[in-house]
Each structure stands twice: as C-alpha cells, then as structure tokens.
Design a protein around this motif. Structure first.
Motif, PDB file in Angstrom:
ATOM      1  N   VAL A  19    -173.227 107.502  38.179  1.00 28.34           N
ATOM      2  CA  VAL A  19    -173.188 107.218  36.742  1.00 28.34           C
ATOM      3  C   VAL A  19    -173.521 105.753  36.496  1.00 28.34           C
ATOM      4  CG1 VAL A  19    -171.691 107.153  34.711  1.00 28.34           C
ATOM      5  CG2 VAL A  19    -171.544 109.084  36.284  1.00 28.34           C
ATOM      6  N   GLU A  20    -172.966 104.850  37.327  1.00 25.26           N
ATOM      7  CA  GLU A  20    -173.229 103.420  37.182  1.00 25.26           C
ATOM      8  C   GLU A  20    -174.710 103.106  37.414  1.00 25.26           C
ATOM      9  OE1 GLU A  20    -172.681  99.547  36.318  1.00 25.26           O
ATOM     10  OE2 GLU A  20    -171.189 101.132  36.103  1.00 25.26           O
ATOM     11  N   LEU A  21    -175.308 103.734  38.416  1.00 24.22           N
ATOM     12  CA  LEU A  21    -176.731 103.521  38.673  1.00 24.22           C
ATOM     13  C   LEU A  21    -177.593 104.031  37.521  1.00 24.22           C
ATOM     14  CD1 LEU A  21    -176.969 104.404  42.471  1.00 24.22           C
ATOM     15  CD2 LEU A  21    -177.286 102.161  41.411  1.00 24.22           C
ATOM     16  N   LEU A  22    -177.204 105.135  36.915  1.00 26.79           N
ATOM     17  CA  LEU A  22    -177.946 105.644  35.756  1.00 26.79           C
ATOM     18  C   LEU A  22    -177.863 104.670  34.581  1.00 26.79           C
ATOM     19  CD1 LEU A  22    -177.140 109.471  35.767  1.00 26.79           C
ATOM     20  CD2 LEU A  22    -179.352 108.386  36.132  1.00 26.79           C
ATOM     21  N   ARG A  23    -176.677 104.091  34.354  1.00 29.66           N
ATOM     22  CA  ARG A  23    -176.528 103.107  33.267  1.00 29.66           C
ATOM     23  C   ARG A  23    -177.404 101.887  33.510  1.00 29.66           C
ATOM     24  NH1 ARG A  23    -170.272 103.950  33.119  1.00 29.66           N
ATOM     25  NH2 ARG A  23    -170.176 105.691  31.663  1.00 29.66           N
ATOM     26  N   GLU A  24    -177.403 101.374  34.753  1.00 26.82           N
ATOM     27  CA  GLU A  24    -178.238 100.223  35.082  1.00 26.82           C
ATOM     28  C   GLU A  24    -179.721 100.550  34.897  1.00 26.82           C
ATOM     29  OE1 GLU A  24    -177.345  98.845  38.991  1.00 26.82           O
ATOM     30  OE2 GLU A  24    -175.235  98.459  38.501  1.00 26.82           O
ATOM     31  N   TRP A  25    -180.099 101.747  35.277  1.00 29.21           N
ATOM     32  CA  TRP A  25    -181.481 102.179  35.140  1.00 29.21           C
ATOM     33  C   TRP A  25    -181.898 102.202  33.666  1.00 29.21           C
ATOM     34  CZ3 TRP A  25    -183.388 107.595  34.378  1.00 29.21           C
ATOM     35  CH2 TRP A  25    -184.762 107.686  34.552  1.00 29.21           C
ATOM     36  N   HIS A  26    -181.019 102.709  32.793  1.00 29.79           N
ATOM     37  CA  HIS A  26    -181.332 102.741  31.363  1.00 29.79           C
ATOM     38  C   HIS A  26    -181.425 101.326  30.793  1.00 29.79           C
ATOM     39  CE1 HIS A  26    -181.360 107.016  30.679  1.00 29.79           C
ATOM     40  NE2 HIS A  26    -180.201 107.161  31.303  1.00 29.79           N
ATOM     41  N   GLU A  27    -180.578 100.403  31.260  1.00 29.54           N
ATOM     42  CA  GLU A  27    -180.644  99.022  30.795  1.00 29.54           C
ATOM     43  C   GLU A  27    -181.959  98.366  31.211  1.00 29.54           C
ATOM     44  OE1 GLU A  27    -177.263  96.894  32.230  1.00 29.54           O
ATOM     45  OE2 GLU A  27    -175.852  98.078  31.060  1.00 29.54           O
TER      46      GLU A  27
END
Length: 108
Positions: A19-27
């Motif tokens: 989930v954290e990697l997905l958030r960073e990817w969206h940022e």
C-alpha cells in the motif's frame, strides 16, 4: 449499476508495504521534470528580471521546486548575488536556479 470501489476493496488483502509503495507511486506521477533553459533563454530571463526590478513592476515568476511547478507574484525588492536569491517586497526569497519564467506588467 455497478459501483466499483477501486483499490479500497483490495486493501484488506494487501500488505502495508505494498500500500505504501502504491501511494509513493501515485505521488511520483505528479512530479515535473525541471525545465532546462539554454544560454539565450537565461540571458533573456536575466534581462527581464532586471527591467522588472528597475521599473518596480509586479512580476509573476514560474518556479520549480521539489519536483513541482508553482507561481509566485510580487514586486522584486533585491537581488543577492552572493547567496543566489531574489527577494520580493513581502519578504519571500527564491533561489535563482528555481526560476524558469517571468511575466511582468508595469504598475501604474
């Protein structure tokens, strides 16, 4: 009518690291590469900044900082060549390397 909840329905099955990697990817999708200026564009930018400073004109600077582009509006009060900053009358300071565009109009 089908109402899909997107990633929300899958969050229970995802690992927190995922989930954290997905958030960073969206940022990172919102990141903007710094505009590169050639020698002629830098010279033109320098001349426009000097004209605006001497005429006490209100300017809108195009600035790139932290992978994002934003605009700042004000009247230039000083240049600090040793520190490499430009100051507005309201106290805000911007480094020269972050400025990539300027538009100005004379204040009447």
């Amino acid at each position: 009518m089908i109402r899909d909840r997107g990633n929300i329905k899958w969050n229970a099955m995802m690992l927190p690291e995922h989930v954290e990697l997905l958030r960073e990817w969206h940022e990172k999708d919102d990141y903007v590469k710094k505009p590169e200026l050639d020698e002629w564009a830098l010279q033109e930018l320098s001349e426009q900044l000097q004209i605006a400073y001497h005429n006490k004109a209100e300017v809108e600077l195009g600035l790139w900082e932290d992978n994002h582009i934003f605009k700042a509006t004000g009247i230039i009060s000083a240049f600090n060549v040793t520190k490499g900053t430009l100051s507005f009358e309201d106290g805000r300071k911007f480094p020269f390397y972050s400025i990539f565009s300027i538009t100005y109009s004379s204040v009447d």
